[in-house]
Write an enzyme that holds these catalytic residues in place. Structure first.
Site, short mmCIF file in Angstrom:
data_model
loop_
_atom_site.label_atom_id
_atom_site.label_comp_id
_atom_site.label_asym_id
_atom_site.label_seq_id
_atom_site.Cartn_x
_atom_site.Cartn_y
_atom_site.Cartn_z
N SER A 5 6.91 -8.08 -7.26
CA SER A 5 6.61 -9.34 -7.95
C SER A 5 6.72 -9.18 -9.47
O SER A 5 6.56 -8.09 -10.01
CB SER A 5 5.21 -9.82 -7.60
OG SER A 5 5.04 -9.92 -6.22
N1 SAH Z 1 3.08 -7.24 -3.30
C1 SAH Z 1 4.44 -6.78 -3.31
C2 SAH Z 1 5.41 -7.92 -3.17
C3 SAH Z 1 6.49 -7.60 -2.19
S1 SAH Z 1 7.48 -8.95 -1.66
C4 SAH Z 1 4.73 -5.93 -4.53
O1 SAH Z 1 3.92 -5.89 -5.46
O2 SAH Z 1 5.75 -5.25 -4.54
C5 SAH Z 1 6.58 -9.52 -0.24
C6 SAH Z 1 6.44 -8.58 0.90
O3 SAH Z 1 5.87 -9.31 1.97
C7 SAH Z 1 7.74 -7.98 1.44
O4 SAH Z 1 7.67 -6.59 1.43
C8 SAH Z 1 7.82 -8.51 2.88
O5 SAH Z 1 8.38 -7.59 3.80
C9 SAH Z 1 6.36 -8.77 3.18
N2 SAH Z 1 6.10 -9.73 4.27
C10 SAH Z 1 6.74 -10.89 4.55
N3 SAH Z 1 6.21 -11.47 5.65
C11 SAH Z 1 5.19 -10.64 6.05
C12 SAH Z 1 4.27 -10.69 7.13
N4 SAH Z 1 4.25 -11.67 8.03
N5 SAH Z 1 3.37 -9.67 7.24
C13 SAH Z 1 3.35 -8.65 6.35
N6 SAH Z 1 4.21 -8.54 5.32
C14 SAH Z 1 5.12 -9.54 5.17
#
Ligand code: SAH
Length: 224
Positions: free
Chosen positions: A74
């Site tokens: 993010s």
């Molecule tokens: N908080 C992270 C943001 C990553 S992007 C950071 O700081 O890097 C969002 C993430 O949510 C992705 O890795 C994606 O695989 C995950 N995601 C999407 N749907 C999900 C679900 N149902 N359960 C768990 N993770 C999920």
């Protein structure tokens, strides 16, 4: 978090140096992030260790960056805004994050609350995030490979829940796992038109406050 314990390469140099982190934090403060605790943790957290080395020189730009498998770390402003919104609602001790991704948002939270529980559906990303937590000595994170739309029922209730992927609507299972005084911070809506909201319990049901327009990857079902 004690960066001085890390080897010099991990502390960063040039584009990944302490000066680069200081400048990012000044920029976030200038854009309205007022919580000193959040700014201080972000000043210390080596974001360059949460992305591929080839992108490390861009780690302290205020932008989302690819982390593989079509996902992104993010944008720092959004991490700060979400963390601030969560801390402004009481003093959460146990926080659930859905969407570990690189682990950066989780690591920032771990510097501010007692325990962070984080769930990621892509095992490969989760494994890389766990390695980073170990390297940084972040011992108050518990993580799990699962579909985060289900939350983490065995550990509920949580004082706060944070989603870092956007669903079309709020997941009832997650609201069920929120403590009565708690809050949930999440991006909601279709790609191109998402709003960051904070949800908490009011006298007659849930109250939803819009915080900002945002752009997140979608919340998907199942595990990958
Ligand atoms: N908080 C992270 C943001 C990553 S992007 C950071 O700081 O890097 C969002 C993430 O949510 C992705 O890795 C994606 O695989 C995950 N995601 C999407 N749907 C999900 C679900 N149902 N359960 C768990 N993770 C999920």
């Amino acid at each position: 978090m004690n960066l001085s314990r890390l080897d010099p390469a991990a502390r960063g140099h040039g584009m990944t140096s302490q000066r680069a982190r200081d400048r990012l934090v000044e920029r976030l403060a200038g854009e309205g992030i007022g919580d000193r605790r959040v700014l201080e943790v972000m000043r210390q957290m080596p974001r360059h260790l949460f992305i591929d080395e080839a992108l490390a020189s861009r780690a302290y730009e205020d932008t989302a960056l690819p982390i593989g498998r079509g996902q992104t770390i993010s944008q720092p402003y959004v991490v700060a805004r979400m963390t601030e919104a969560l801390l402004a609602h009481g003093e959460p001790r146990r926080v659930l994050e859905i969407g570990t991704g690189s682990g950066y948002q989780c690591a920032v939270l771990a510097g501010l609350v007692e325990t962070v529980y984080t769930v990621e559906r892509i095992e490969e990303l989760l494994r890389a995030a766990r390695r980073r937590f170990r390297k940084l000595g972040l011992a108050n994170i518990r993580s799990r490979h699962d579909d985060g739309r289900l939350g983490w029922p065995d550990e509920a209730p949580f004082d706060a829940i944070l989603l870092t992927a956007a669903g079309a609507a709020l997941e009832p299972a997650l609201l069920d796992q929120l403590a009565p005084e708690g809050c949930l911070v999440a991006p909601v809506g279709p790609p191109g038109s998402q709003t960051l909201i904070r949800v908490s319990a009011g006298a007659d049901g849930w109250i939803s406050e819009p915080l900002a327009a945002v752009s997140f990857v979608p919340l998907l079902g199942g595990t990958g």
